[in-house]
Enzyme design. Structure first.
Site, short mmCIF file in Angstrom:
data_model
loop_
_atom_site.label_atom_id
_atom_site.label_comp_id
_atom_site.label_asym_id
_atom_site.label_seq_id
_atom_site.Cartn_x
_atom_site.Cartn_y
_atom_site.Cartn_z
N TYR A 146 0.83 -1.21 0.00
CA TYR A 146 0.00 0.00 0.00
C TYR A 146 0.87 1.26 0.00
O TYR A 146 0.62 2.20 -0.78
CB TYR A 146 -0.91 -0.03 1.23
CG TYR A 146 -1.87 1.11 1.35
CD1 TYR A 146 -3.08 1.12 0.64
CD2 TYR A 146 -1.62 2.18 2.20
CE1 TYR A 146 -3.98 2.16 0.77
CE2 TYR A 146 -2.51 3.22 2.34
CZ TYR A 146 -3.69 3.21 1.62
OH TYR A 146 -4.58 4.26 1.75
N LYS A 159 0.92 4.08 -2.97
CA LYS A 159 0.54 5.46 -2.72
C LYS A 159 1.68 6.43 -3.00
O LYS A 159 1.45 7.57 -3.44
CB LYS A 159 0.04 5.61 -1.28
CG LYS A 159 -1.30 4.91 -1.03
CD LYS A 159 -2.37 5.35 -2.00
CE LYS A 159 -3.75 4.88 -1.62
NZ LYS A 159 -4.80 5.29 -2.59
#
Length: 250
Positions: free
Chosen positions: A158, A162
């Site tokens: 993640y 991002k």
């Protein structure tokens, strides 16, 4: 009385059936935007479209897997057929597959990058093509995360995705500025969502205590910043990352 900030504009929001996506859909609709709810959860998404229509907004649903090139192209063809094109894109669709590095599978690493980063790239490419065809001086908003700046243990996938969305934002902004298209990103921090509701309450309280403004963020806090980026209020901003964190990790 001034006109609504997004009157006459069409916004495509991926992952719009709940969470931050739904908050943005409602906020944009309140300012006159036509909304395309792009989500795989058909039943919930249709409920959201009905709610928007009951509130007086024009809205449509399109089921899309943002990792599928043909499906993304079909999404923007749908926006064109329904509303004449797209003026605002919010790349919000996402998934999590949390695990410490030594236990994370390659499939879980790839899935998170594919949905967040490849999905944003595919949607951005299609949106830019649509905006160029229609002459829309549009706005693209990428939902990054403070995790992309500081990293979260147990979220190497993640955090990587991002962080990559910030690079995507800046590179695309430089390419499409000549067409009057703006590309910016938002990095939310600790926001009240389904994910935070599942946190251990003691851990959540400790996290909130580390926020200088002294509270957890609400989805509306992020939606308001997205509205600013979608509207003419930010007409001289592109390639920017706005942190919505209450000052945490400043």
């Amino acid at each position: 009385m001034s006109a609504p900030m997004l009157e006459g504009r069409t916004a495509v929001i991926t992952g719009a059936a709940d969470g931050l996506g739904w908050a943005m859909a409602q906020r944009f609709a309140s300012e006159g935007a036509r909304i395309v709810v792009a989500d795989l959860r058909a039943d919930l998404a249709r409920q959201r479209v009905n709610a928007l229509r009951e509130g007086g907004a024009e809205a449509s649903f399109f089921a899309v897997d943002v990792t599928d090139e043909a499906a993304v192209d079909a999404l923007f063809a749908h926006a064109g057929a329904e509303f004449g094109g797209v003026d605002v894109l919010c790349n919000n669709a996402g998934v999590t597959r949390d695990s410490v590095l030594r236990k994370m599978s390659l499939d879980d690493f790839r899935l998170v990058l594919d949905v967040h980063l490849q999905g944003a790239w595919l949607c951005t490419r299609a949106a830019v093509a649509s905006m160029r065809d229609t002459g829309s001086r549009g706005s693209i908003i990428n939902m990054s995360s403070i995790a992309g700046k500081v990293g979260n243990p147990g979220q190497t996938n993640y955090s990587t995705a991002k962080a990559g969305m910030v690079g995507l934002t800046k590179a695309t902004a430089k390419e499409v500025a000549r067409y009057g298209i703006r590309v910016n990103a938002i990095a939310p921090g600790l926001i009240r969502t389904a994910m935070t509701e599942q946190m251990d309450q003691a851990v959540l309280a400790e996290s909130v205590a580390s926020v200088p403004l002294g509270r957890i963020g609400e989805p509306g806090d992020v939606a308001d910043v997205a509205l600013f980026l979608a509207s003419d209020l930010s007409s001289y901003m592109t390639g920017c990352l706005l942190e919505v964190t209450g000052g945490r990790h400043m």
